[in-house]
Design a protein around this motif. Structure first.
Motif, PDB file in Angstrom:
ATOM      1  N   TYR A 284       7.333   8.174   0.475  1.00 37.53           N
ATOM      2  CA  TYR A 284       7.324   7.290  -0.691  1.00 37.53           C
ATOM      3  C   TYR A 284       7.759   5.885  -0.272  1.00 37.53           C
ATOM      4  CZ  TYR A 284      12.404   7.428  -0.817  1.00 37.53           C
ATOM      5  OH  TYR A 284      13.719   7.292  -0.488  1.00 37.53           O
ATOM      6  N   ASN A 285       7.329   4.918  -1.066  1.00 35.64           N
ATOM      7  CA  ASN A 285       7.813   3.543  -0.940  1.00 35.64           C
ATOM      8  C   ASN A 285       7.709   2.882  -2.316  1.00 35.64           C
ATOM      9  OD1 ASN A 285       5.131   2.677  -1.262  1.00 35.64           O
ATOM     10  ND2 ASN A 285       4.823   2.255   0.910  1.00 35.64           N
TER      11      ASN A 285
ATOM     12  N   THR B 245       5.316   2.427   6.731  1.00 35.02           N
ATOM     13  CA  THR B 245       5.727   1.686   5.536  1.00 35.02           C
ATOM     14  C   THR B 245       6.526   2.523   4.549  1.00 35.02           C
ATOM     15  OG1 THR B 245       3.674   2.203   4.374  1.00 35.02           O
ATOM     16  CG2 THR B 245       3.699   0.174   5.696  1.00 35.02           C
TER      17      THR B 245
ATOM     18  N   SER C  83       5.513   1.177  -3.619  1.00 34.03           N
ATOM     19  CA  SER C  83       4.178   1.257  -4.224  1.00 34.03           C
ATOM     20  C   SER C  83       3.877   2.631  -4.811  1.00 34.03           C
ATOM     21  CB  SER C  83       3.103   0.913  -3.184  1.00 34.03           C
ATOM     22  OG  SER C  83       3.254  -0.418  -2.758  1.00 34.03           O
ATOM     23  N   GLY C  84       4.616   3.665  -4.386  1.00 37.00           N
ATOM     24  CA  GLY C  84       4.378   5.007  -4.909  1.00 37.00           C
ATOM     25  C   GLY C  84       4.512   6.067  -3.838  1.00 37.00           C
TER      26      GLY C  84
ATOM     27  N   PRO D 236       0.828  -1.215   0.000  1.00 37.32           N
ATOM     28  CA  PRO D 236       0.000   0.000   0.000  1.00 37.32           C
ATOM     29  C   PRO D 236       0.856   1.256   0.000  1.00 37.32           C
ATOM     30  CG  PRO D 236       0.007  -0.988   2.167  1.00 37.32           C
ATOM     31  CD  PRO D 236       0.751  -1.934   1.262  1.00 37.32           C
ATOM     32  N   LEU D 237       0.257   2.342  -0.424  1.00 41.56           N
ATOM     33  CA  LEU D 237       0.940   3.630  -0.377  1.00 41.56           C
ATOM     34  C   LEU D 237       1.141   4.061   1.068  1.00 41.56           C
ATOM     35  CD1 LEU D 237      -0.999   5.607  -3.133  1.00 41.56           C
ATOM     36  CD2 LEU D 237       1.263   4.567  -3.316  1.00 41.56           C
TER      37      LEU D 237
END
Length: 95
Positions: free
Chosen positions: A78-79, A30, A81-82, A1-2
């Motif tokens: 950010y990660n 995350t 996933s976006g 997930p974002l």
């Protein structure tokens, strides 16, 4: 997930000339890190990338700035996933 967006961004003006200190709240567990963007001028909106800091970091000192200039900042997480949504925008004027 974002990752969740950071919040509560503040910019303080320390006693030293040409520096601004950013602080924000990390609302995600995350994120891979945070990206900080900056613009120049009172109520500016043309943000450009400034720096990337690591996960869990919630402060950054922007140094070597021009004196008596207003800067605006915003931060996002950010990660893989976006990107999160942006934080609030905060402005401050250097000494």
């Amino acid at each position: 997930p974002l990752p969740a967006a950071p919040s509560g961004l503040t910019v303080t003006v320390p006693s030293q000339n040409g520096r601004l200190i950013l602080n924000w709240t990390d609302n995600s567990s995350t994120e891979s890190g945070f990206k900080i963007e900056r613009c120049t001028g009172a109520n500016c909106t043309s943000f450009a990338p400034l720096v990337t800091v690591g996960a869990g970091v919630t402060t950054y000192t922007n140094s070597n700035l021009s004196r008596r200039v207003t800067y605006g900042y915003r931060v996002y997480a950010y990660n893989a996933s976006g990107n999160s949504a942006y934080s609030n925008v905060s402005y401050a004027t250097t000494r």
